[in-house]
Design a protein around this motif. Structure first.
Motif, PDB file in Angstrom:
ATOM      1  N   ARG A 126       0.122  -1.189  -0.457  1.00 41.54           N
ATOM      2  CA  ARG A 126       1.342  -0.723  -0.483  1.00 41.54           C
ATOM      3  C   ARG A 126       2.513  -1.859  -1.020  1.00 41.54           C
ATOM      4  NH1 ARG A 126       2.600   0.350   5.915  1.00 41.54           N
ATOM      5  NH2 ARG A 126       1.598  -1.537   6.739  1.00 41.54           N
TER       6      ARG A 126
ATOM      7  N   VAL B  81       6.842   1.767  -1.351  1.00 38.82           N
ATOM      8  CA  VAL B  81       5.783   2.589  -1.910  1.00 38.82           C
ATOM      9  C   VAL B  81       4.755   2.633  -0.964  1.00 38.82           C
ATOM     10  CG1 VAL B  81       4.217   3.004  -3.656  1.00 38.82           C
ATOM     11  CG2 VAL B  81       6.616   2.124  -4.184  1.00 38.82           C
TER      12      VAL B  81
ATOM     13  N   LYS C 165       1.731   3.727  -9.367  1.00 38.07           N
ATOM     14  CA  LYS C 165       1.307   5.107  -8.786  1.00 38.07           C
ATOM     15  C   LYS C 165       0.540   4.981  -7.527  1.00 38.07           C
ATOM     16  CE  LYS C 165      -2.469   8.037 -10.321  1.00 38.07           C
ATOM     17  NZ  LYS C 165      -3.745   8.381 -11.314  1.00 38.07           N
ATOM     18  N   SER C 166       0.813   5.948  -6.556  1.00 40.86           N
ATOM     19  CA  SER C 166       0.250   5.882  -5.306  1.00 40.86           C
ATOM     20  C   SER C 166      -0.568   7.191  -5.231  1.00 40.86           C
ATOM     21  CB  SER C 166       1.033   5.645  -4.294  1.00 40.86           C
ATOM     22  OG  SER C 166       2.124   6.670  -4.102  1.00 40.86           O
TER      23      SER C 166
ATOM     24  N   LYS D  66       1.637  10.310  -6.467  1.00 40.84           N
ATOM     25  CA  LYS D  66       3.106   9.929  -6.643  1.00 40.84           C
ATOM     26  C   LYS D  66       3.167   8.931  -7.753  1.00 40.84           C
ATOM     27  CE  LYS D  66       4.242  12.612  -3.239  1.00 40.84           C
ATOM     28  NZ  LYS D  66       4.659  13.974  -3.091  1.00 40.84           N
ATOM     29  N   TYR D  67       4.422   8.991  -8.231  1.00 32.85           N
ATOM     30  CA  TYR D  67       4.680   7.697  -9.322  1.00 32.85           C
ATOM     31  C   TYR D  67       6.159   7.249  -8.948  1.00 32.85           C
ATOM     32  CZ  TYR D  67       1.203  10.189 -11.707  1.00 32.85           C
ATOM     33  OH  TYR D  67      -0.223  10.617 -11.991  1.00 32.85           O
ATOM     34  N   TRP D  68       6.330   5.906  -9.368  1.00 33.36           N
ATOM     35  CA  TRP D  68       7.601   5.199  -8.592  1.00 33.36           C
ATOM     36  C   TRP D  68       7.918   4.412  -9.740  1.00 33.36           C
ATOM     37  CZ3 TRP D  68       8.404   6.416  -3.539  1.00 33.36           C
ATOM     38  CH2 TRP D  68       7.343   7.142  -2.826  1.00 33.36           C
TER      39      TRP D  68
ATOM     40  N   ILE E 277      11.058   1.416  -9.511  1.00 29.39           N
ATOM     41  CA  ILE E 277      11.947   0.646  -8.597  1.00 29.39           C
ATOM     42  C   ILE E 277      12.566  -0.314  -9.547  1.00 29.39           C
ATOM     43  CG2 ILE E 277      11.948  -0.931  -6.652  1.00 29.39           C
ATOM     44  CD1 ILE E 277       8.790   0.608  -6.435  1.00 29.39           C
TER      45      ILE E 277
ATOM     46  N   ARG F 119      15.102   3.284  -5.981  1.00 31.55           N
ATOM     47  CA  ARG F 119      13.960   3.423  -5.989  1.00 31.55           C
ATOM     48  C   ARG F 119      13.776   5.073  -6.346  1.00 31.55           C
ATOM     49  NH1 ARG F 119      10.300   4.504  -0.614  1.00 31.55           N
ATOM     50  NH2 ARG F 119      12.316   5.883  -0.647  1.00 31.55           N
TER      51      ARG F 119
ATOM     52  N   GLU G 102      11.161   8.433  -7.231  1.00 35.46           N
ATOM     53  CA  GLU G 102       9.635   9.119  -7.067  1.00 35.46           C
ATOM     54  C   GLU G 102       9.644  10.227  -7.631  1.00 35.46           C
ATOM     55  OE1 GLU G 102       7.226  11.361  -3.244  1.00 35.46           O
ATOM     56  OE2 GLU G 102       8.940  10.153  -2.708  1.00 35.46           O
TER      57      GLU G 102
ATOM     58  N   SER H  71       6.739  13.405  -8.507  1.00 29.48           N
ATOM     59  CA  SER H  71       5.533  13.907  -8.310  1.00 29.48           C
ATOM     60  C   SER H  71       4.686  14.576  -9.473  1.00 29.48           C
ATOM     61  CB  SER H  71       5.646  15.303  -7.259  1.00 29.48           C
ATOM     62  OG  SER H  71       6.345  14.899  -5.923  1.00 29.48           O
TER      63      SER H  71
ATOM     64  N   PHE I 142       7.641  11.489 -14.807  1.00 25.73           N
ATOM     65  CA  PHE I 142       7.568  10.129 -14.635  1.00 25.73           C
ATOM     66  C   PHE I 142       7.561   9.373 -15.837  1.00 25.73           C
ATOM     67  CE2 PHE I 142       4.672   6.302 -14.425  1.00 25.73           C
ATOM     68  CZ  PHE I 142       5.379   5.303 -13.642  1.00 25.73           C
TER      69      PHE I 142
END
Length: 134
Positions: free
Chosen positions: A43, A59, A76-77, A87-89, A91, A108, A110, A112, A117
Motif C-alpha cells: 500500500r 492507496v 492500480k490497486s 481502482k486506479y489512483w 496522486i 488524490r 480515485e 473505478s 483514468f
C-alpha cells in the motif's frame, strides 16, 4: 574482551536502526512510501519518516501496479488473488513545501473505471505508465 563486546553491541544497534525489520519500503517523495510487510500486500502510505510504525493510508492494499516521478504518482490497486475490485489512483507529488497527510489526501483522485483514468492521464499530460510491482 570488553571492547569487542561493546563493538559488537554497537554494530548490532546501528544495523537495527538503519533498516526496517519486516518491512520493505520505497520512498516516492514528500513522505510518501510504497510499503510492504509481507512482500505481497502493498500500500501507499504517508509517513513522517521511514520505518514508521504508523502512517496515513493513501492507496489501500494491494497496490498491483504503480509508477511515479517528481510530479505524479499513479497506481492500480485491487484484490490480487481474485483479480477484482480494481481502482486506479492519481496522486499529486509536486508541492512547494513538504505537505502533510491531509494535503496529500486532498490531491488524490480515485477511479473505478480504467478508461476514465486513462482519459484523465491524457488530459493532464501525465506521461507515466503503470508497471507491475516486483
Amino acid at each position: 574482551m570488553k571492547t569487542k563486546l561493546n563493538f559488537l553491541l554497537l554494530s548490532v544497534f546501528f544495523v537495527l536502526n538503519s533498516c526496517c525489520l519486516g518491512a520493505d519500503e520505497e520512498y516516492l517523495g514528500n513522505n510518501i512510501y510504497l510499503s510492504s510487510y509481507d512482500n505481497y500486500d502493498k500500500r501507499i502510505l504517508y509517513q513522517e519518516y521511514s520505518c514508521a510504525t504508523t502512517g496515513t493510508e493513501i492507496v489501500p492494499m494491494t497496490v498491483l501496479k504503480m509508477s511515479y516521478n517528481s510530479e505524479w504518482i499513479i497506481a492500480k490497486s485491487g484484490n490480487k488473488r481474485e483479480k477484482t475490485d480494481f481502482k486506479y489512483w492519481v496522486i499529486k507529488n509536486d508541492y512547494e513545501s513538504l505537505p502533510n497527510s491531509e494535503t496529500i489526501l486532498k490531491n488524490r483522485i480515485e477511479f473505478s473505471d480504467l478508461k476514465k483514468f486513462e482519459l484523465y492521464l491524457a488530459e493532464n499530460k501525465i506521461s507515466l505508465e503503470l508497471k507491475k510491482n516486483d
